[in-house]
Scaffold this motif. Structure first.
Motif, short mmCIF file in Angstrom:
data_model
loop_
_atom_site.label_atom_id
_atom_site.label_comp_id
_atom_site.label_asym_id
_atom_site.label_seq_id
_atom_site.Cartn_x
_atom_site.Cartn_y
_atom_site.Cartn_z
N GLU A 184 -16.72 -45.44 -31.63
CA GLU A 184 -15.77 -45.86 -30.60
C GLU A 184 -14.90 -44.69 -30.15
OE1 GLU A 184 -15.45 -50.43 -32.23
OE2 GLU A 184 -13.64 -49.19 -32.22
N ASP A 185 -14.51 -44.73 -28.89
CA ASP A 185 -13.64 -43.70 -28.32
C ASP A 185 -12.23 -43.98 -28.85
OD1 ASP A 185 -12.42 -41.78 -26.84
OD2 ASP A 185 -12.83 -42.69 -24.89
N THR A 186 -11.86 -43.23 -29.88
CA THR A 186 -10.67 -43.56 -30.66
C THR A 186 -9.50 -42.64 -30.32
OG1 THR A 186 -12.07 -44.34 -32.45
CG2 THR A 186 -9.82 -43.71 -33.05
N PHE A 187 -8.31 -43.22 -30.21
CA PHE A 187 -7.11 -42.42 -30.00
C PHE A 187 -6.08 -42.82 -31.05
CE2 PHE A 187 -3.25 -40.88 -27.93
CZ PHE A 187 -3.68 -39.64 -27.48
N PHE A 188 -5.63 -41.84 -31.81
CA PHE A 188 -4.73 -42.08 -32.94
C PHE A 188 -3.46 -41.27 -32.68
CE2 PHE A 188 -4.46 -40.44 -37.67
CZ PHE A 188 -3.17 -40.94 -37.80
N LEU A 189 -2.34 -42.01 -32.60
CA LEU A 189 -1.07 -41.37 -32.25
C LEU A 189 -0.04 -41.49 -33.37
CD1 LEU A 189 0.76 -40.07 -30.05
CD2 LEU A 189 1.41 -42.39 -29.37
N THR A 190 0.62 -40.38 -33.65
CA THR A 190 1.80 -40.41 -34.51
C THR A 190 2.83 -39.46 -33.89
OG1 THR A 190 2.59 -40.30 -36.80
CG2 THR A 190 1.08 -38.57 -36.13
N GLY A 191 4.00 -39.33 -34.50
CA GLY A 191 4.99 -38.44 -33.91
C GLY A 191 6.37 -38.64 -34.50
N SER B 18 4.21 -44.02 -23.24
CA SER B 18 4.40 -42.77 -22.49
C SER B 18 3.29 -41.75 -22.82
CB SER B 18 5.77 -42.16 -22.78
OG SER B 18 5.84 -41.63 -24.09
N THR B 19 2.85 -41.73 -24.09
CA THR B 19 1.86 -40.72 -24.48
C THR B 19 0.52 -40.92 -23.77
OG1 THR B 19 2.89 -40.68 -26.64
CG2 THR B 19 0.78 -39.58 -26.45
N VAL B 20 0.17 -42.17 -23.51
CA VAL B 20 -1.14 -42.39 -22.88
C VAL B 20 -1.01 -42.73 -21.40
CG1 VAL B 20 -2.28 -43.03 -25.03
CG2 VAL B 20 -1.24 -44.81 -23.61
N ASP B 21 0.21 -42.60 -20.85
CA ASP B 21 0.41 -42.91 -19.44
C ASP B 21 0.07 -41.67 -18.58
OD1 ASP B 21 1.14 -43.95 -17.04
OD2 ASP B 21 3.22 -44.43 -17.59
N THR B 22 -1.17 -41.22 -18.70
CA THR B 22 -1.66 -40.11 -17.88
C THR B 22 -3.03 -40.52 -17.38
OG1 THR B 22 -2.80 -39.06 -19.74
CG2 THR B 22 -0.53 -38.37 -19.37
N ASP B 23 -3.48 -39.87 -16.31
CA ASP B 23 -4.74 -40.31 -15.69
C ASP B 23 -5.91 -40.36 -16.66
OD1 ASP B 23 -3.46 -40.70 -13.37
OD2 ASP B 23 -4.08 -38.81 -12.43
N ASP B 24 -5.98 -39.36 -17.54
CA ASP B 24 -7.15 -39.34 -18.42
C ASP B 24 -7.00 -40.20 -19.68
OD1 ASP B 24 -5.15 -37.60 -19.16
OD2 ASP B 24 -6.50 -36.27 -20.26
N ARG B 25 -5.78 -40.73 -19.93
CA ARG B 25 -5.60 -41.49 -21.17
C ARG B 25 -5.28 -42.97 -20.96
NH1 ARG B 25 -1.82 -37.64 -24.94
NH2 ARG B 25 -3.45 -36.20 -25.66
N ARG B 26 -5.03 -43.38 -19.71
CA ARG B 26 -4.65 -44.79 -19.52
C ARG B 26 -5.74 -45.73 -20.04
NH1 ARG B 26 -2.57 -43.13 -14.35
NH2 ARG B 26 -0.66 -42.23 -15.17
N LYS B 27 -6.96 -45.24 -20.09
CA LYS B 27 -8.08 -46.07 -20.58
C LYS B 27 -7.86 -46.54 -22.03
CE LYS B 27 -10.66 -42.09 -22.22
NZ LYS B 27 -11.85 -41.26 -22.22
N TYR B 28 -6.99 -45.83 -22.78
CA TYR B 28 -6.77 -46.23 -24.17
C TYR B 28 -5.83 -47.41 -24.30
CZ TYR B 28 -9.14 -41.96 -25.48
OH TYR B 28 -10.08 -40.99 -25.64
N TRP B 29 -4.97 -47.61 -23.28
CA TRP B 29 -4.04 -48.72 -23.36
C TRP B 29 -4.78 -50.04 -23.23
CZ3 TRP B 29 0.64 -48.73 -25.16
CH2 TRP B 29 1.38 -49.91 -25.02
N SER B 30 -4.43 -51.18 -23.88
CA SER B 30 -3.26 -51.25 -24.74
C SER B 30 -3.61 -50.89 -26.18
CB SER B 30 -2.68 -52.67 -24.70
OG SER B 30 -3.52 -53.57 -25.38
N THR B 31 -2.56 -50.82 -26.99
CA THR B 31 -2.74 -50.49 -28.40
C THR B 31 -3.58 -51.56 -29.09
OG1 THR B 31 -0.45 -49.82 -28.20
CG2 THR B 31 -1.44 -49.69 -30.38
N ASP B 32 -4.56 -51.13 -29.84
CA ASP B 32 -5.33 -52.10 -30.63
C ASP B 32 -4.60 -52.46 -31.91
OD1 ASP B 32 -8.09 -52.45 -29.23
OD2 ASP B 32 -7.49 -50.36 -28.99
N VAL B 33 -4.04 -51.46 -32.58
CA VAL B 33 -3.24 -51.74 -33.79
C VAL B 33 -2.00 -50.85 -33.81
CG1 VAL B 33 -3.18 -51.88 -36.30
CG2 VAL B 33 -5.36 -52.22 -35.13
#
Ligand code: ME8
Length: 532
Positions: A41-48, A238-253
């Motif tokens: 799966e096309d996975t995006f993992f965010l921390t910060g 905010s982190t995924v609110d860009t043209d190339d990352r909006r596809k990841y929204w919404s958060t799965d977990v």
């Protein structure tokens, strides 16, 4: 690539260095992210890090440095720690970054324009340590002391911008009640939230005025700073609110600790609902699942610096150096407080889990198989053929099918301990198979070497599948094993976004006879505590 997976941790306060709690949530997220990558799966993992808290200003002052410098220093400590521990987050958001500030201001501006945010006045009991108002009934219950720090609550009146939370109670009750679109787990936590929403929701202040300049300004009103919690929650968007990352929204977990449930289960989805109804924001849907874990305590007591049982950065590094990174990850993610009960971080328990699961089960089984392959087949994986009678009609692929089914089910419901146990079940089955067939005895009998070959091939093949399932938990050692067994291509494929293919890789019979199996040092040497 079939689907996407977006997982987040809370963003952590930078008033101090990371501790075991921070490492824990990030490690669970990392296991999930790796599992979903394993599926392809096309996975995006965010921390910060969450940097605009007043306690960051205070701790910087106590340490005699500027707030920015203190935030930079600790944010770096979080980044270094997560890198050192092999976390594979795709981004690290800091709330002091322009990319975040600009978007938060745009979200708040949209809510001001729509009337969901308005100027009003607020009076209430304030918990300074937690940066939150405590409702009258809760304040009374705890004798007007902070339920978290036990410090006295302060009576405060402020002119504030408010968010119209009261308008979203019914929608939230309905959404959470069904759980189809947005869910909170475990169920006990969901029920707590539902009960509190039923008591009624008030509008909440989302801005502060005052001396400190540290924070994001309310758009159009420089005298107000956006409340740190509102600023922080927006990081996920905010982190995924860009043209190339909006596809990841919404958060799965969204993974969170239980103490920050209310913000995530009520305020966050309500703000998203408020944004979503505005033109152009149709894509801003609700998160799929908010998963709440409990707390680590240490050596039987709540962790505290005063008691000296605090698992801080030095302790974390000590465990990682003594037992290895994978051992620390494995212990945290399979013995942690994922459900509604707290877990005890005790050294004796750590050693027991390490020796039982890693040294005596997984590590030892791999050593047995690679040693026998070296001894009887010159280190080359033998050809499978006829099973010895003592194998008793065992069907290896069935054992695997059941383990993969149990593993998948457990991963889906975030029962990491069960998932790891399903994988270890394959290893235990290999051990039983060796016990039953006794390849070292067979090898002494005339003409039985082909049967020994069958046994070793089947063992290696089962361990190959077990290693795939264990990779999210034990990435370093599994990759070492792959290097030693000619499976390095898995690591290469997994380094590519979407390159995993568990459904295919787990199919029986893919190990190539003749391929080299290197014996070497034990993956997990047995740990003997030093005698006092
Ligand atoms: O709350 N056991 O940040 P924070 C397990 N910035 N996990 C623990 C823990 C423990 N004893 N102690 C902490 C904040 N954690 C806000 C969040 S999100 C928009 C803003 C983990 O630095 C757990 O994940 O206090 C908890 O939710 C998080 O650290 C709180 O970290």
């Amino acid at each position: 690539m079939s689907s996407k997976f977006y997982v987040t941790t809370p963003i952590y306060y930078v008033n101090g260095e990371p501790h075991i709690g921070h490492v824990y949530t990030t490690a669970i997220a990392d296991v999930l992210a790796r599992y979903h990558r394993l599926l392809g799966e096309d996975t995006f993992f965010l921390t910060g890090t969450d940097e605009h808290a007043a306690k960051v200003v205070d701790s910087a002052a106590e340490n005699g440095v500027s707030t920015q410098e203190w935030a930079d220093r600790n944010a770096q400590a979080f980044q270094d720690t997560f890198d050192r521990l092999g976390m594979t987050h795709d981004d690290f958001i800091r709330t002091t970054q322009d990319r975040h500030i600009e978007r938060v201001q745009s979200y708040v501006k949209q809510l001001l324009d729509s009337g969901d945010v308005y100027l009003g006045e607020y009076e209430g009991w304030y918990d300074a340590g937690q940066e939150e108002y405590v409702p009258e009934n809760k304040a009374k219950e705890s004798d007007y002391k902070s339920p978290v720090s036990d410090q006295p609550l302060v009576r405060k009146t402020e002119k504030n911008y408010f968010f119209k939370l009261s308008a979203y109670g019914d929608a939230l009750l309905q959404l959470l009640g069904s759980g189809d679109v947005f869910d909170v787990q475990p169920t006990a936590r969901k029920n707590e939230v539902l009960a509190r929403i039923r008591e009624g929701l008030n509008d909440i202040p989302i801005s502060r005025t005052g001396s400190s300049d540290w924070g994001i300004k309310v758009p159009g009103d420089d005298t107000h700073t956006i409340y740190v919690w509102i600023d922080a929650l927006f990081n996920y968007l905010s982190t995924v609110d860009t043209d190339d990352r909006r596809k990841y929204w919404s958060t799965d977990v969204h993974l969170i600790g239980k103490e920050i449930l209310w913000f995530h289960a009520v305020i966050w989805p309500a703000m998203l609902l408020a944004l979503n109804k505005l033109p152009g924001n149709e894509w801003i849907r609700l998160p799929r699942l908010l998963y709440t874990h409990s707390q680590w305590i240490a050596e039987g007591k709540k962790m505290s610096k005063i008691l000296g049982n605090f698992i801080d950065l030095a302790q974390i590094d000590h465990y990682a150096e003594t037992f290895g990174l994978d051992a620390l990850r494995y212990f945290l993610t399979t013995n942690g407080p994922l459900g509604t009960t707290d877990s005890d971080f005790a050294e004796s328990k750590f050693i027991e889990v390490y020796n039982t699961d890693l040294a005596n089960t997984f590590g030892n089984c791999f050593s047995r198989v690679s040693n026998m392959t070296a001894r009887y087949f010159d280190g080359k994986l033998p050809e499978p053929g006829e099973e010895p009678e003592s194998a008793n009609g065992i069907e290896h692929d069935r054992v695997i099918d059941k383990a993969v089914r149990d593993y998948t089910k457990a991963m889906k419901s975030l029962e990491l301990s069960k998932a790891a146990d399903a994988a270890m079940g394959i290893v235990r089955a290999v051990d039983s198979y060796i016990e039953a067939t006794q390849p070292f005895q067979l090898a002494k009998q005339d003409g039985k070497l082909p049967q020994v070959g069958t046994v070793l091939y089947n063992c290696a093949e089962s361990l190959r599948v077990a290693s795939l399932l264990l990779w999210p938990f034990l990435p370093e050692k599994v990759q070492e094993m792959w290097q030693r067994t000619g499976c390095g291509h898995y690591a290469d494929a997994l380094a590519d976004r979407g390159g995993g293919d568990l459904d295919n890789w787990r199919q029986w019979g893919q190990s190539q006879p003749g391929s080299e199996i290197q014996k070497g040092d034990p993956l997990f040497p047995r740990f003997q505590p030093a005698k006092a």
